[in-house]
Design an enzyme around this catalytic site. Structure first.
Site, PDB file in Angstrom:
ATOM      1  N   ASP A  56      42.611  30.810  31.735  1.00 41.73           N
ATOM      2  CA  ASP A  56      41.643  31.803  32.204  1.00 41.73           C
ATOM      3  C   ASP A  56      40.283  31.349  31.695  1.00 41.73           C
ATOM      4  OD1 ASP A  56      40.321  33.938  33.229  1.00 41.73           O
ATOM      5  OD2 ASP A  56      41.267  35.472  31.957  1.00 41.73           O
TER       6      ASP A  56
ATOM      7  N   GLU B 266      38.401  30.926  41.419  1.00 39.40           N
ATOM      8  CA  GLU B 266      37.285  31.797  41.768  1.00 39.40           C
ATOM      9  C   GLU B 266      35.967  31.034  41.604  1.00 39.40           C
ATOM     10  OE1 GLU B 266      37.767  35.740  39.806  1.00 39.40           O
ATOM     11  OE2 GLU B 266      39.592  34.821  39.018  1.00 39.40           O
TER      12      GLU B 266
ATOM     13  N   TYR C 293      45.135  35.471  44.903  1.00 39.80           N
ATOM     14  CA  TYR C 293      46.235  34.795  44.221  1.00 39.80           C
ATOM     15  C   TYR C 293      46.941  33.860  45.202  1.00 39.80           C
ATOM     16  CZ  TYR C 293      45.885  38.193  40.374  1.00 39.80           C
ATOM     17  OH  TYR C 293      45.452  38.949  39.325  1.00 39.80           O
TER      18      TYR C 293
ATOM     19  N   HIS D 295      39.018  37.003  44.151  1.00 36.17           N
ATOM     20  CA  HIS D 295      40.144  36.998  43.208  1.00 36.17           C
ATOM     21  C   HIS D 295      41.464  36.959  43.977  1.00 36.17           C
ATOM     22  CE1 HIS D 295      41.574  37.435  39.119  1.00 36.17           C
ATOM     23  NE2 HIS D 295      42.367  38.444  39.467  1.00 36.17           N
TER      24      HIS D 295
ATOM     25  N   GLN E 176      36.507  29.675  38.131  1.00 36.21           N
ATOM     26  CA  GLN E 176      37.390  30.289  37.136  1.00 36.21           C
ATOM     27  C   GLN E 176      38.830  29.972  37.527  1.00 36.21           C
ATOM     28  OE1 GLN E 176      35.897  32.006  34.645  1.00 36.21           O
ATOM     29  NE2 GLN E 176      37.720  32.690  33.522  1.00 36.21           N
TER      30      GLN E 176
END
Length: 273
Positions: free
Chosen positions: A172, A237, A108, A106, A210
């Site tokens: 998302d 992801e 960023y 995860h 994702q």
């Protein structure tokens, strides 16, 4: 005879079944973000370092942790490869029970700089012709839908924010990656930022990714005192499709004892042309 569907949204349960010739349909189990805490909240051990270019962390997950069965050995290795690549390998081996494994990174990304504002002007090309839609709680419905003529179509490069007005709150959602070169790593995405000239390319061995535009990032204090607001970064992801344990036609997340799970990501940062 009656058919029944029982859904457990919260808590624990155990079940014993006597068949008597009846057909038992799947027991529905919740599967979201690895439980209330997940592996991001535990302490990992440093197992190996190599010339400041490779580092491996390990963790031993115990039977019943976050509600998942079996003991599992887990590791993640971060590697700097050549001058412009970062590789990440997530590895897991169940020891004594079959168990779902679907590890995700995860991280960023903001190619403008961490304090350069939002990522809505970044461009993205995402090599997934289908998505797995979700319900109001962001759980996949079980459908697999083509992205054509939807705001999820990023098969051609476009600005991330260009279709935000057609979305509830940004992106998302899991994309089903196109296997354009079977037997090799799949190209996931190309992200570019025009002011800095930076470019990110991502490959993986996983069937899905994702795509998340930090919709719930809420003024988080970060590096150098910078405060990260909504849409300050993107996450890509790589993964097996979320909630696959409840959808038998999704690729399976179940790994048997002694078998090896691997999620491999390769990030490349070429010069922007």
């Amino acid at each position: 005879n009656e058919d029944g569907i029982y859904e457990l949204r919260k808590g624990d349960f155990s079940i014993k079944v006597t068949n008597f010739g009846a057909t038992l349909l799947p027991v529905v189990l919740p599967d979201k973000n690895g439980g209330p805490e997940g592996f991001s909240e535990v302490v990992w051990d440093v197992a190996r370092r190599h010339n400041d270019k490779h580092i491996t962390f390990t963790y031993n997950s115990f039977d019943g942790e976050e509600g998942f069965p079996g003991d599992v050995s887990v590791s993640v290795t971060y590697m700097i490869v050549q001058a412009n690549k970062i590789a990440v390998r997530m590895w897991a081996k169940p020891l004594n029970k079959p168990t779902p494994v679907n590890l995700a990174l995860h991280a960023y990304w903001n190619l403008g700089r961490h304090n350069s504002g939002d990522i809505l002007s970044h461009t993205i090309q995402l090599f997934g012709s289908e998505v797995t839609p979700v319900d109001e709680e962001l759980i996949p419905t079980g459908e697999i839908v083509n992205v054509k003529d939807t705001p999820y179509d990023s098969l051609q490069a476009r600005e991330i924010g260009s279709m935000f007005n057609q979305l509830p709150d940004g992106y998302d959602i899991n994309y089903v990656l196109d296997d354009l070169n079977p037997g090799h790593f799949m190209k996931v995405a190309v992200v570019q930022e025009s002011v800095s000239g930076r470019k990110l390319e991502l490959w993986t061995n996983q069937p899905g990714v994702q795509f998340y535009t930090s919709n719930m990032l809420d003024n988080v204090k970060g590096k150098g005192g910078c405060v990260y607001a909504k849409h300050a970064g993107i996450c890509l992801e790589t993964q097996v499709f979320p909630d696959a344990v409840n959808h038998p036609y999704f690729p399976s997340q179940i790994v048997d004892p002694g078998k090896i799970y691997q999620n491999i990501m390769i990030y490349r940062f070429p010069a922007h042309q």
